[in-house]
Design an enzyme around this catalytic site. Structure first.
Site, PDB file in Angstrom:
ATOM      1  CG  ASN A 163       7.898  11.469  -8.458  1.00  0.00           C
ATOM      2  OD1 ASN A 163       7.823  10.342  -8.002  1.00  0.00           O
ATOM      3  ND2 ASN A 163       8.080  11.705  -9.749  1.00  0.00           N
ATOM      4  CE1 TYR A 164      10.450  16.517  -5.506  1.00  0.00           C
ATOM      5  CE2 TYR A 164       9.854  16.244  -7.813  1.00  0.00           C
ATOM      6  CZ  TYR A 164      10.806  16.215  -6.806  1.00  0.00           C
ATOM      7  OH  TYR A 164      12.101  15.885  -7.102  1.00  0.00           O
ATOM      8  CG  LEU A 165       1.962  18.184  -6.787  1.00  0.00           C
ATOM      9  CD1 LEU A 165       1.011  18.384  -7.954  1.00  0.00           C
ATOM     10  CD2 LEU A 165       2.202  19.497  -6.060  1.00  0.00           C
TER      11      LEU A 165
END
Length: 749
Positions: A706-708
């Site tokens: 979700n964030y990388l």
């Protein structure tokens, strides 16, 4: 004009008659000639015979050549197509011979028979072949019809005009469709133009959701007891009782709020007679039910391979029917197409509504979304949908409202779909845009720390925390409706402590609050002096339950972020900081001298730094100690093997030194390779143990998915020769197919 045409037609017909009579005479002469030659062969055998035969053969070939030339001339005159082009096999046209047969029989003659004209044939051979082709042709037509009738989706794909099409390609040599069993080509949607009118799709067709099976009453031998007496429950009350019975061994049933909410909702499902009898949950005995479900669970585990295979095949059949949709003429996987069965709400953390009854979702609760020109999903017999919409501005296929919190639930496409992929790509591109202006934004909020307006100071300090600590913004929630979780804007006085000095550092802020999913966020962070002074100011004359940022909420913060950069939110900061941290950590931790397992350990350590930043914690798995014990046993065993292998190598070297023969030299080489192989295996196990221990309380998957930015990981894999399969599993590779395809090793976030 008509006279000329008639004259030409007469010439062609008379030419054809002359040709046929000439051909008949030639044929008769050939037969006579062959008979005479056969007689001569018997009477004499000398070298002259060869010359005679050669002469006869050459004459025969000459006549055959003339006949073929005449026939070709006929083709050109009589069977030229209306557009002036000759018909051939490759472009789908047929030969003149085929057309002649088509006029007689209504079927095409195979082009293959033209090659046979190079040798003499009887007339009946040409008449026989079209009949065979007719049968073949019919079979092909039937086969095509069967293939076309296999699915409504395939039918519609062929009928509908397509804008973004992935057409069934034709074979240039035969004009036939590709074999159906060939692997489907991946839709490279990232190479196509995006819709600019706000629509998400042009065409959408699916089969709707799969509902859970109806409730099956318990066998008569399985009883419920109240105050020591067996009671036969009504079907509705019995079904809800089974939900509680299945959870008897779970810690939820020990919580007062869970038990209270369950009993309250359970009584709503009882008959008036049952309500009058069952008044206290403590007197209820669900033990027989619990044992029955345990036995059923054990029986499922003990199923034979055949039974398991049968269930697997049935699930695969349902998946193929309901698990895919057609979107813009591409077959896309649906995320979760099954409606959740009824049960008891658990929630996360100490949710105030845990234990309440999640009601059965019925077709009348369902809203279907598909395109107008599609085949609408059919509800189960005797039911109807709540509504059928045709809204191409949204991405969901099915929606309904659940009864616990009144939130809307959706069935959407799988993460590997175009819609989800485009959203991910856009998210990471927005984070990359922040990189260009983040220094300007940081300078702005530093300046705002000195503002004369308290609301601006609070906003600037909150933005500093979101940027530096990757805190979530925190959304407003209804009092008592959800668990008490906290974000940056909703921090209370009780959640922070200020320490002018702590652990040898100045101006330390100690955070302690329940974050998302009630996971505790605990952190001690040194901050800049101006931030520390502002926090002291914000805390003045406030009690523990008072808001730290009493002049700020998420709406005000997000509005300000939009003014700083189009599309900027608190989550964009999390994505930017997470991706930047990963890229920096990979550069620092990866060494060219490392082998693949060591590089993977470096990657996981970089990922772990991101997980710590984002507070992606987890409780250690229940089986952690056992799995670590097993892994340590393997390491110990491997060490013993390595020790034994080294002793064998030493002995082999001593033998080789003494014997000095080829056999002993080979033995040394074999033992050396064995030592090397076992050493590598031991190293892998030790790396695995280190990795597992370090990840005990850290969840790496959340940030990775979700964030990388996946392009950072793909570029790293390509640069250092690490197989992508070692970083992303199959599902993740499908989700990030766009990044894998487009990224080179020199990508920079």
């Amino acid at each position: 004009m008509s006279g000329d045409h008639a004259h030409k037609q007469h010439q062609m017909e008379s030419g054809s008659v002359d040709y046929n009579s000439h051909r008949h005479k030639d044929k008769h002469k050939d037969r006579e000639h062959n008979h005479k030659e056969h007689k001569r062969d018997k009477e004499r055998e000398n070298p002259k015979n060869g010359n005679s035969e050669h002469k006869s053969s050459s004459e025969k070939k000459h006549r055959e050549k003339d006949r073929l030339k005449n026939k070709e001339k006929q083709k050109e005159e009589k069977f030229r197509s209306s557009d002036g082009k000759y018909r051939d096999k490759e472009n789908g046209f047929v030969s003149s011979l085929s057309i002649k047969v088509e006029e007689d029989n209504g079927y095409h003659h195979s082009i293959k028979h033209e090659k046979a004209l190079k040798r003499e044939r009887d007339e009946d051979e040409y008449e026989h072949k079209p009949k065979k082709v007719k049968v073949d042709s019919e079979k092909k037509v039937k086969k095509r019809k069967q293939e076309d009738d296999n699915s409504d989706y395939e039918k519609r794909e062929e009928k509908k005009p397509k804008k973004k099409t992935k057409e069934v390609k034709k074979d240039t040599t035969g004009g036939k469709k590709k074999a159906k069993n060939e692997p489907e080509e991946k839709w490279k949607w990232w190479e196509e133009e995006k819709y600019t009118d706000g629509s998400k799709w042009r065409f959408l067709e699916h089969k709707g959701p799969v509902f859970p099976p109806p409730y099956e009453p318990l066998p008569d031998r399985i009883r419920f007891y109240y105050d020591g007496k067996a009671i036969k429950l009504s079907p509705g009350a019995e079904e809800v009782a089974t939900f509680y019975a299945k959870m008897l061994d779970h810690e939820y049933t020990t919580k007062d709020i869970f038990r209270k909410n369950f009993f309250k909702d359970w009584r709503k499902e009882m008959t008036s007679e049952e309500k009058s009898k069952i008044t206290d949950l403590k007197k209820c005995d669900f033990s027989e039910m619990n044992e029955y479900f345990k036995a059923q669970s054990e029986a499922r585990k003990q199923m034979s391979k055949e039974e398991k295979q049968k269930i697997k095949e049935e699930n695969e059949r349902i998946l193929q029917e309901y698990g895919y949709c057609v979107m813009d003429n591409h077959r896309e996987r649906i995320g979760n197409f099954r409606i959740e069965p009824p049960g008891l709400f658990r929630g996360r953390g100490d949710h105030p509504k845990m234990g309440k009854l999640k009601r059965r979702i019925r077709p009348e609760d369902i809203i279907i979304n598909c395109s107008k020109d599609s085949v609408n999903p059919k509800p189960p017999p005797g039911t109807r949908w709540k509504e059928v919409r045709h809204d191409n501005k949204v991405t969901w296929l099915v929606s309904w409202t659940e009864n616990i919190q009144g939130s809307i639930k959706y069935i959407m496409l799988n993460p590997s779909s175009r819609i989800k992929g485009e959203k991910d790509w856009q998210k990471y591109e927005t984070a990359r845009r922040l990189k260009k202006c983040v220094e300007r934004i940081r300078a702005q909020y530093r300046e705002d720390w000195r503002s004369k307006e308290m609301r601006i100071r609070q906003r600037a300090v909150a933005l500093y925390f979101i940027d530096k600590l990757a805190l979530r913004a925190g959304n407003e929630k209804d009092e008592g409706e959800t668990a008490d979780t906290v974000g940056c804007c909703s921090l209370r006085v009780e959640h922070i402590r200020l320490h002018p000095q702590m652990d040898g550092q100045d101006f330390v802020v100690e955070f302690d609050f329940p974050g998302k999913d009630s996971i505790r966020y605990y952190n001690k962070v040194p901050v800049e002096k101006r931030v520390f002074k502002n926090l002291q100011l914000f805390l003045e004359n406030k009690q523990g339950k008072d808001d730290l940022f009493d002049r700020l909420n998420t709406s005000i913060l997000n509005k300000h972020l939009q003014e700083l950069m189009d599309g900027l939110t608190a989550k964009v900061f999390r994505t930017y900081n997470a991706s930047t941290t990963l890229q920096q950590q990979l550069k620092e931790l990866t060494s060219p001298d490392e082998n693949i397992p060591e590089k993977i350990l470096s990657y996981n350590r970089a990922n772990r730094a991101v997980a710590v930043l984002c507070n992606h914690q987890r409780a250690p798995p229940k089986t952690f100690e056992k799995s670590m014990h097993n892994l340590q046993s393997k390491i110990d065993e491997k060490k013993k093997q390595l020790s034994a292998a080294k002793k064998e190598l030493k002995a082999a070297k001593a033998d080789a030194k003494m014997l000095r023969d080829e056999k002993s030299k080979k033995a040394v080489e074999t033992k050396r390779k064995a030592v090397q192989r076992i050493s590598e295996q031991l190293m892998k196990l030790e790396v695995q143990a280190t990795d597992r221990e370090e990840n005990k309380q850290i969840a790496l998957g959340t940030s990775k998915l979700n964030y990388l930015d996946p392009r950072i990981s793909v570029a790293w894999c390509k640069k250092w020769g690490v197989p992508i399969e070692k970083i992303y599993n199959k599902t993740q590779r499908e989700k990030f197919a766009w990044a894998i395809d487009m990224t080179d090793e020199d990508f920079e976030f």
